[in-house]
Design a protein around this motif. Structure first.
Motif, PDB file in Angstrom:
ATOM      1  N   GLU A 147       6.657  24.684 -30.313  1.00 43.90           N
ATOM      2  CA  GLU A 147       7.899  25.189 -29.751  1.00 43.90           C
ATOM      3  C   GLU A 147       8.869  24.025 -29.606  1.00 43.90           C
ATOM      4  N   GLY A 149      12.833  22.675 -28.585  1.00 39.89           N
ATOM      5  CA  GLY A 149      13.959  23.074 -27.768  1.00 39.89           C
ATOM      6  C   GLY A 149      14.940  21.957 -27.493  1.00 39.89           C
ATOM      7  N   SER A 195       3.347  17.406 -25.266  1.00 45.35           N
ATOM      8  CA  SER A 195       4.804  17.506 -25.260  1.00 45.35           C
ATOM      9  C   SER A 195       5.427  16.153 -25.560  1.00 45.35           C
ATOM     10  N   GLU A 214       9.100  28.687 -16.993  1.00 40.81           N
ATOM     11  CA  GLU A 214       9.666  29.188 -18.244  1.00 40.81           C
ATOM     12  C   GLU A 214       9.833  30.696 -18.157  1.00 40.81           C
ATOM     13  N   LYS A 235      14.005  26.842 -25.503  1.00 41.32           N
ATOM     14  CA  LYS A 235      13.046  26.567 -26.574  1.00 41.32           C
ATOM     15  C   LYS A 235      13.019  27.763 -27.541  1.00 41.32           C
TER      16      LYS A 235
END
Length: 225
Positions: free
Chosen positions: A24, A26, A72, A175, A224
């Motif tokens: 993902e 973003g 991440s 999120e 994202k």
């Protein structure tokens, strides 16, 4: 032979599709309340005179290796620094030592690569999950100013700051799922500098044990895909 090539192509496309499904990407915007902390003897009088609002913005990516865990990273532009005070001792016209307080406004911009682990909960509300983030970041200096000046006494102020910075990172947030592949997120991150950013003060004050490190708390918002 053609069959082998076709099989390899299909395997490659399948692997790429799987990897992209787990990734993902973003955009993140992170206004930051930035400050500094000091490692120095009390006689130098180092103190933070005020925190400063700085800006962070960049691209982030979460690579999921299970449903609730992700590595991440990304590339962030971050501005750091604050207003600091210290005591400088010099000689007056009569040759007597005199100590005066000095205030500097430090601003250093970095390109930063976060290297963190994100842990996600299951849904705590419809389409809402929480996350917890821990790890570090590697930064390289882009530019710098002291008291809003890029050049002092004919020398670029950026030269006095160290090129690289390391910091620890701890954050949490939530999120919101907006669609099949779109998520809004928001959170808070604490950034604690681990490395000395500036050797100027140790040279000026004749004390090699002085170190100045960045601290900050950012409000992170983004989307994202």
């Amino acid at each position: 032979m053609q069959f082998k090539k076709l099989a390899l192509l299909l395997l490659f496309l399948g692997f790429t599709s799987t990897a992209m499904a787990q990734m993902e990407i973003g955009i993140q915007f992170s206004p930051t309340i930035s400050g500094n902390r000091f490692i120095a003897e009390d006689r130098h009088g180092f103190e933070k005179s005020s925190n400063t609002l700085r800006i962070g913005v960049g691209v982030v990516g979460d690579y999921f290796f299970s449903n609730n865990y992700a590595f991440s990273s990304g590339l962030m532009f971050r501005s750091k620094g604050s207003k600091i005070k210290y005591d400088f001792t010099s000689q007056d016209p009569n040759g007597q030592p005199t100590t005066v307080p000095v205030e500097d406004d430090l601003t250093v911009q970095y390109l930063e690569i976060p290297l963190t682990l994100k842990l996600f909960t299951n849904e705590v509300a419809p389409d809402v999950i929480l996350y917890f983030q821990v790890g570090g970041a590697l930064g390289t200096k882009v530019s710098a100013q002291v008291n809003n000046q890029k050049v002092i006494n004919g020398e670029k102020t950026a030269k006095r700051f160290n090129i690289f910075e390391t910091s620890a990172l701890l954050g949490t947030g939530a999120e919101l799922q907006l669609g099949q592949s779109t998520k809004l997120f928001g959170g808070v991150t604490y950034l604690r500098g681990l490395s000395n950013i500036d050797n100027f003060y140790s040279d000026r004050l004749g004390d090699k044990n002085i170190a100045i490190k960045n601290n900050g708390v950012s409000l992170d918002v983004g989307i994202k895909f």
